[in-house]
Scaffold this motif. Structure first.
Motif, PDB file in Angstrom:
ATOM      1  N   GLY A  61      -2.760   3.694  11.615  1.00  0.00           N
ATOM      2  CA  GLY A  61      -3.435   3.596  10.334  1.00  0.00           C
ATOM      3  C   GLY A  61      -2.508   3.645   9.140  1.00  0.00           C
ATOM      4  N   PHE A  62      -2.829   2.835   8.143  1.00  0.00           N
ATOM      5  CA  PHE A  62      -2.210   2.873   6.821  1.00  0.00           C
ATOM      6  C   PHE A  62      -3.211   3.574   5.917  1.00  0.00           C
ATOM      7  CE2 PHE A  62       0.134  -0.478   8.785  1.00  0.00           C
ATOM      8  CZ  PHE A  62       1.368  -0.497   8.158  1.00  0.00           C
ATOM      9  N   ARG A  63      -2.816   4.703   5.309  1.00  0.00           N
ATOM     10  CA  ARG A  63      -3.796   5.518   4.585  1.00  0.00           C
ATOM     11  C   ARG A  63      -3.418   5.870   3.150  1.00  0.00           C
ATOM     12  NH1 ARG A  63      -7.976   6.701   7.265  1.00  0.00           N
ATOM     13  NH2 ARG A  63      -7.951   6.769   9.500  1.00  0.00           N
ATOM     14  N   ASN A  64      -2.194   5.711   2.738  1.00  0.00           N
ATOM     15  CA  ASN A  64      -1.779   6.199   1.418  1.00  0.00           C
ATOM     16  C   ASN A  64      -1.306   5.090   0.488  1.00  0.00           C
ATOM     17  OD1 ASN A  64      -2.363   8.789   2.225  1.00  0.00           O
ATOM     18  ND2 ASN A  64      -0.270   9.234   2.849  1.00  0.00           N
ATOM     19  N   GLY A  65      -1.903   3.914   0.579  1.00  0.00           N
ATOM     20  CA  GLY A  65      -1.573   2.831  -0.342  1.00  0.00           C
ATOM     21  C   GLY A  65      -0.347   2.017   0.042  1.00  0.00           C
ATOM     22  N   GLN A  66       0.158   2.178   1.253  1.00  0.00           N
ATOM     23  CA  GLN A  66       1.334   1.417   1.666  1.00  0.00           C
ATOM     24  C   GLN A  66       0.972  -0.038   1.941  1.00  0.00           C
ATOM     25  OE1 GLN A  66       0.323   4.199   3.285  1.00  0.00           O
ATOM     26  NE2 GLN A  66       1.742   5.569   2.278  1.00  0.00           N
ATOM     27  N   GLU A  67       2.015  -0.849   2.061  1.00  0.00           N
ATOM     28  CA  GLU A  67       1.826  -2.267   2.346  1.00  0.00           C
ATOM     29  C   GLU A  67       2.458  -2.623   3.680  1.00  0.00           C
ATOM     30  OE1 GLU A  67       2.178  -6.121  -0.257  1.00  0.00           O
ATOM     31  OE2 GLU A  67       4.190  -5.561   0.442  1.00  0.00           O
ATOM     32  N   LEU A  92      -8.675   9.927  23.701  1.00  0.00           N
ATOM     33  CA  LEU A  92      -8.549  10.314  22.297  1.00  0.00           C
ATOM     34  C   LEU A  92      -8.414   9.100  21.400  1.00  0.00           C
ATOM     35  CD1 LEU A  92      -5.870  13.097  22.788  1.00  0.00           C
ATOM     36  CD2 LEU A  92      -8.332  13.397  22.606  1.00  0.00           C
ATOM     37  N   GLN A  93      -8.691   9.276  20.117  1.00  0.00           N
ATOM     38  CA  GLN A  93      -8.409   8.275  19.097  1.00  0.00           C
ATOM     39  C   GLN A  93      -7.667   8.976  17.967  1.00  0.00           C
ATOM     40  OE1 GLN A  93      -9.051   4.761  18.895  1.00  0.00           O
ATOM     41  NE2 GLN A  93      -9.122   5.190  21.063  1.00  0.00           N
ATOM     42  N   VAL A  94      -6.404   9.300  18.191  1.00  0.00           N
ATOM     43  CA  VAL A  94      -5.565   9.955  17.195  1.00  0.00           C
ATOM     44  C   VAL A  94      -4.543   8.925  16.741  1.00  0.00           C
ATOM     45  CG1 VAL A  94      -4.060  11.894  16.687  1.00  0.00           C
ATOM     46  CG2 VAL A  94      -5.865  12.142  18.395  1.00  0.00           C
ATOM     47  N   GLU A  95      -4.676   8.469  15.502  1.00  0.00           N
ATOM     48  CA  GLU A  95      -3.854   7.354  15.066  1.00  0.00           C
ATOM     49  C   GLU A  95      -2.413   7.753  14.785  1.00  0.00           C
ATOM     50  OE1 GLU A  95      -5.954   5.990  11.620  1.00  0.00           O
ATOM     51  OE2 GLU A  95      -4.750   7.200  10.298  1.00  0.00           O
ATOM     52  N   ALA A  96      -1.505   6.838  15.117  1.00  0.00           N
ATOM     53  CA  ALA A  96      -0.126   6.952  14.678  1.00  0.00           C
ATOM     54  C   ALA A  96      -0.130   6.738  13.171  1.00  0.00           C
ATOM     55  CB  ALA A  96       0.740   5.904  15.368  1.00  0.00           C
ATOM     56  N   LYS A  97       0.669   7.519  12.462  1.00  0.00           N
ATOM     57  CA  LYS A  97       0.690   7.465  11.000  1.00  0.00           C
ATOM     58  C   LYS A  97       1.735   6.455  10.531  1.00  0.00           C
ATOM     59  CE  LYS A  97      -0.191  12.280  11.596  1.00  0.00           C
ATOM     60  NZ  LYS A  97      -0.184  12.088  13.044  1.00  0.00           N
ATOM     61  N   LEU A  98       1.289   5.414   9.856  1.00  0.00           N
ATOM     62  CA  LEU A  98       2.194   4.422   9.270  1.00  0.00           C
ATOM     63  C   LEU A  98       2.087   4.580   7.760  1.00  0.00           C
ATOM     64  CD1 LEU A  98       1.432   1.417  11.639  1.00  0.00           C
ATOM     65  CD2 LEU A  98       3.245   3.128  11.817  1.00  0.00           C
ATOM     66  N   LEU A  99       2.798   5.569   7.253  1.00  0.00           N
ATOM     67  CA  LEU A  99       2.660   5.969   5.848  1.00  0.00           C
ATOM     68  C   LEU A  99       3.912   5.624   5.055  1.00  0.00           C
ATOM     69  CD1 LEU A  99       0.963   9.441   6.471  1.00  0.00           C
ATOM     70  CD2 LEU A  99      -0.109   7.197   6.187  1.00  0.00           C
ATOM     71  N   THR A 100       4.438   4.443   5.284  1.00  0.00           N
ATOM     72  CA  THR A 100       5.552   3.898   4.525  1.00  0.00           C
ATOM     73  C   THR A 100       5.366   2.384   4.477  1.00  0.00           C
ATOM     74  OG1 THR A 100       7.959   3.987   4.251  1.00  0.00           O
ATOM     75  CG2 THR A 100       7.151   3.593   6.477  1.00  0.00           C
ATOM     76  N   ASN A 101       6.023   1.709   3.559  1.00  0.00           N
ATOM     77  CA  ASN A 101       5.934   0.251   3.487  1.00  0.00           C
ATOM     78  C   ASN A 101       6.676  -0.348   4.671  1.00  0.00           C
ATOM     79  OD1 ASN A 101       4.480   0.052   1.004  1.00  0.00           O
ATOM     80  ND2 ASN A 101       6.352   0.674  -0.027  1.00  0.00           N
ATOM     81  N   ILE A 102       6.039  -1.344   5.302  1.00  0.00           N
ATOM     82  CA  ILE A 102       6.630  -2.003   6.466  1.00  0.00           C
ATOM     83  C   ILE A 102       6.612  -3.500   6.222  1.00  0.00           C
ATOM     84  CG2 ILE A 102       6.404  -2.460   8.932  1.00  0.00           C
ATOM     85  CD1 ILE A 102       5.135   0.326   9.203  1.00  0.00           C
ATOM     86  N   ARG A 103       7.764  -4.124   6.458  1.00  0.00           N
ATOM     87  CA  ARG A 103       7.876  -5.582   6.340  1.00  0.00           C
ATOM     88  C   ARG A 103       8.298  -6.129   7.693  1.00  0.00           C
ATOM     89  NH1 ARG A 103      11.634  -9.692   4.525  1.00  0.00           N
ATOM     90  NH2 ARG A 103      10.330 -11.463   3.970  1.00  0.00           N
ATOM     91  N   VAL A 104       7.541  -7.104   8.185  1.00  0.00           N
ATOM     92  CA  VAL A 104       7.841  -7.762   9.449  1.00  0.00           C
ATOM     93  C   VAL A 104       8.112  -9.230   9.123  1.00  0.00           C
ATOM     94  CG1 VAL A 104       7.023  -8.302  11.779  1.00  0.00           C
ATOM     95  CG2 VAL A 104       6.282  -6.177  10.665  1.00  0.00           C
ATOM     96  N   PRO A 105       9.396  -9.595   8.908  1.00  0.00           N
ATOM     97  CA  PRO A 105       9.701 -10.977   8.566  1.00  0.00           C
ATOM     98  C   PRO A 105       9.568 -11.901   9.779  1.00  0.00           C
ATOM     99  CG  PRO A 105      11.679  -9.603   8.457  1.00  0.00           C
ATOM    100  CD  PRO A 105      10.556  -8.736   8.889  1.00  0.00           C
ATOM    101  N   ALA A 106       9.684 -13.202   9.559  1.00  0.00           N
ATOM    102  CA  ALA A 106       9.641 -14.174  10.651  1.00  0.00           C
ATOM    103  C   ALA A 106      10.629 -13.742  11.724  1.00  0.00           C
ATOM    104  CB  ALA A 106       9.988 -15.565  10.125  1.00  0.00           C
ATOM    105  N   GLY A 107      10.181 -13.811  12.971  1.00  0.00           N
ATOM    106  CA  GLY A 107      11.012 -13.383  14.101  1.00  0.00           C
ATOM    107  C   GLY A 107      10.740 -11.951  14.525  1.00  0.00           C
ATOM    108  N   GLY A 108      10.169 -11.132  13.638  1.00  0.00           N
ATOM    109  CA  GLY A 108       9.821  -9.755  13.966  1.00  0.00           C
ATOM    110  C   GLY A 108       8.445  -9.684  14.605  1.00  0.00           C
TER     111      GLY A 108
END
Length: 188
Positions: free
Chosen positions: A123-129, A96-112
């Motif tokens: 997938g990012f689909r709703n304008g998130q960053e 399958l190719q069913v994407e996990a929904k990443l529909l919130t802003n996510i920040r991965v700072p140094a070390g993350g």
């Protein structure tokens, strides 16, 4: 219930598409794990602070045959100082190719770290960053898709792996960064 101590593990696995939401701050401590599988959706209305591991399923299948995946959604923000991993969770024999929904802003700072696992799809689909100051790896067969969203790369970031980055919206590079994975530009 929220367990935030080291060594604790939170497993969200539902069969009827429920959502768990919070509006303040939830912290996943170093050594703790939040596993979002099957139909699980975590609604982020405040700040989800991760010092441990968050795992989100993609490519699953429900017992009735419906394709499913987990996700993060909401108007809040994920601050990922630990590991955020999207993993492939198919049933035996599925491709399958069913994407996990990443529909919130996510920040991965140094070390993350952000990992799109082997054959996993997100997938990012709703304008998130997704703001990346730490590491990102897209493993073989993996796919990270920005249909409507922004990927911001901070100084010194390195994107790597044999998987694909599909950019249909904005890629912003804010300093010297290395993109050492295949990139496919969608649209214009």
């Amino acid at each position: 219930r929220a367990y935030t101590r080291a060594g604790q593990w939170i497993y969200l696995d539902w069969m009827d598409s429920p959502t768990v939401s919070f509006t303040n701050r939830l912290t996943i401590a170093a050594g703790a794990q939040l596993d979002i599988s099957n139909l699980g959706i975590v609604g982020v209305g405040g700040v989800l602070e991760n010092f441990g591991t968050i795992r989100v399923a993609s490519n699953g299948r429900q017992s009735n045959g419906d394709n499913i995946a987990g996700g993060l959604t909401g108007s809040g923000q994920v601050l990922n100082y630990g590991t955020l991993e999207v993993y492939d969770a198919p049933q035996a024999g599925d491709n399958l190719q069913v994407e996990a929904k990443l529909l919130t802003n996510i920040r991965v700072p140094a070390g993350g770290r952000l990992v799109i696992g082997t054959n996993a799809t997100a997938g990012f689909r709703n304008g998130q960053e997704l703001r990346l100051g730490g590491q990102m790896e897209i493993q073989s067969g993996g796919l990270l898709q920005f249909t409507s969203g922004r990927l911001a790369l901070e100084e010194g970031v390195r994107l790597e792996g044999a998987g694909w980055l599909y950019m249909g919206d904005r890629l912003v590079v804010e300093g010297n960064a290395t993109i050492a994975c295949p990139v496919y530009a969608l649209g214009n």
